[in-house]
Design a protein around this motif. Structure first.
Motif, short mmCIF file in Angstrom:
data_model
loop_
_atom_site.label_atom_id
_atom_site.label_comp_id
_atom_site.label_asym_id
_atom_site.label_seq_id
_atom_site.Cartn_x
_atom_site.Cartn_y
_atom_site.Cartn_z
N SER A 169 -2.19 5.26 4.73
CA SER A 169 -1.54 5.79 4.74
C SER A 169 -1.46 7.26 4.00
O SER A 169 -0.23 7.91 4.24
N HIS A 229 -13.67 1.17 -0.96
CA HIS A 229 -12.78 0.17 -1.41
C HIS A 229 -14.05 -0.57 -1.94
O HIS A 229 -14.28 -1.45 -2.51
N LYS A 264 -1.26 -2.37 -3.25
CA LYS A 264 0.39 -2.77 -2.82
C LYS A 264 1.22 -1.85 -2.51
O LYS A 264 2.12 -2.12 -2.82
N SER A 316 -8.33 -3.69 1.06
CA SER A 316 -7.96 -2.94 2.52
C SER A 316 -6.82 -3.02 2.41
O SER A 316 -6.10 -4.15 2.33
N GLY A 317 -5.97 -2.98 3.04
CA GLY A 317 -4.41 -2.35 3.32
C GLY A 317 -3.79 -2.23 2.10
O GLY A 317 -2.53 -3.12 2.06
N ASP A 373 4.49 -2.30 6.51
CA ASP A 373 4.89 -3.60 7.02
C ASP A 373 5.23 -4.74 5.96
O ASP A 373 6.10 -5.39 6.42
N HIS A 374 4.14 -4.68 5.30
CA HIS A 374 4.61 -5.97 3.63
C HIS A 374 4.73 -5.43 2.11
O HIS A 374 5.30 -6.25 1.75
#
Lengths: 223, 226
Positions: free
Chosen positions: A38, A189, A206, A32-33, A11-12
């Motif tokens: 993924s 994490h 990221k 997280s993220g 997404d980002h």
């Protein structure tokens, strides 16, 4: 040996990682993220990278040409964050789900060993909603390893457990890895957990691997 | 008292529910998580009979399955099968009006499932068919059953489209709703009352059972969450 080199637009940001895992415990750490899950999903075939390649012991899972091996043929174990035990099946049926109808002597032995090491023999007739979080985690581990996978993927395996149970389970994971001798890829994490479990820790930020604790990694793409 | 309307109604509802169940589950599962161009148009078409007057549905079916209709004519000439004015027409009308109920229930049931369970099964070597058989279907069953019961009840009470397509032929196409309408027409209020009581009792027990069933499942789910 697991060889991963993939790119995928999330997404980002873009996920862009390369690493190789031998029969060791590799921890994928990061907030997280950051794209940790993924990566596991791509290795398991639950999502498809945009480009790159994934091979395990010389078997190609994904070659970048939209030609990927279906999940069911990859022979991997996957421990989901909330365990994903089948709620309508007993613990025993959960664990036997991935086995072929005719259980050979070896599978029987492996299941016995798993049940003993994880101390869950007394739970076989129970349903998932009748057992505790720590027990669920052990059942899920037994289920993931019962199919004798060539690789075990663990997504935040211990995050739902209390302090004490978590420590126990960490020790169990280390013991199982000793017995199994396949690559374990663990997403977490928690820095502490990463240091305790990982033979190597890959830090993800990221979508990029920022550094490797032991520094034995292949080139890290830094943009 | 001639009980043939009851038997015919049940026969029609059972057959149409079976057909609707198979197709409803199939399409709901096929469309779930699949995005394609025109999906919402197809889904709207599926649900259309829910909002159209039954006479419109009947009219549409007549155009398709009438003796001169596109499909009806072909069936008649190729297989010598006539749909209109037979009990098959009543089944067909029931299928069309109850399909939306089954489709919606099934789509909601599949949608509420945790995708991870299927994924977990796949990592253990399960084929898509095995995932459906052992995970998706049993876990969606409470929702599917609700759809099944609703479709059955709808099929049992179908009137408008059936009248257009099957007509009222005593002993052949006289389902309970038909029997009621034509009993009133003929001034036989006693006969009409009898059938009204029967079909109301059937409908009431269906809904009562369905409510009990869904509450039971809610409770079971709540205990799992604990």
């Amino acid at each position: 040996m697991l060889d991963v080199s993939i790119r995928k637009q999330l997404d980002h940001f873009e996920l862009d990682v390369s690493f190789t895992a031998y029969n060791e415990i590799i921890v994928l750490a990061g907030s997280s993220g950051a794209g940790k899950t993924s990566i596991l999903q791509a290795i398991a075939g639950l999502n498809e990278p945009d480009s790159g390649m994934i091979t395990l012991n010389g078997k190609s899972f994904f070659d970048g040409k939209r030609n990927s091996l279906p999940t069911r043929s990859r022979n991997i174990g996957y421990l989901f964050q909330d365990y994903a035990l089948f709620p309508h099946m007993t613990v025993e049926r959960n664990i036997h789900y991935g086995l072929h109808k005719q259980t050979t002597a070896t599978t029987g032995f492996i299941i016995e060993q798993l049940l003993t090491v994880l101390g869950i023999s007394h739970l076989l007739d129970k349903y998932p909603h009748q057992i505790s979080g720590g027990e669920k985690q052990r059942v899920a581990l037994a289920r993931a390893l019962a199919t004798e996978p060539d690789l075990l993927l663990l997504d935040e395996p211990l995050s739902a457990l209390d302090e004490e149970t978590r420590e126990e389970c960490q020790n169990e994971l280390l013991r199982l890895h000793e017995l199994w001798k396949i690559p374990f890829l663990i997403v977490t994490h928690s820095r502490l957990e990463a240091e305790k479990l990982g033979d190597r820790v890959l830090h993800l930020k990221k979508g990029l691997l920022v550094n490797d604790s032991r520094g034995t990694m292949k080139e890290t793409p830094v943009h | 008292m001639d009980l043939s309307p009851l038997l015919l109604s049940i026969k029609v509802a059972v057959i149409s529910t079976t057909i609707v169940f198979v197709f409803g589950v199939f399409f709901a599962h096929l469309f779930e998580k699949r995005l394609f161009w025109g999906k919402s148009i197809v889904e709207s078409l599926f649900l259309l009979p829910l909002v159209l007057p039954p006479t419109v549905v009947g009219f549409g079916l007549l155009i398709l399955f009438g003796k001169k209709g596109w499909i009806g004519n072909w069936l008649l000439e190729t297989f010598d099968i006539q749909i209109v004015f037979t009990w098959t027409a009543a089944v067909l009308a029931s299928v069309v009006v109850s399909f939306p109920l089954m489709y919606q229930s099934a789509a909601a049931a599949f949608d509420s499932l945790d995708n991870k369970l299927g994924d977990a099964a796949r990592t253990m070597g399960a084929s898509e068919w095995r995932v459906f058989r052992t995970i998706t279907f049993p876990l969606a069953w409470p929702g599917l059953l609700a759809g099944l019961v609703l479709s059955f009840a709808r099929g049992l009470g179908e009137f408008g489209a059936t009248l257009m397509l099957a007509g009222y032929i005593p002993g052949k196409t006289d389902t309970i709703p038909m029997a009621i309408y034509f009993a009133v027409e003929a001034g036989k209020m006693e006969k009409a009352t009898f059938w009204v009581v029967i079909i109301t009792a059937l409908g009431f027990s269906t809904i009562l059972w369905l409510n009990w069933w869904s509450k039971r499942n809610l409770r079971r789910f709540a205990s799992e969450k604990r």
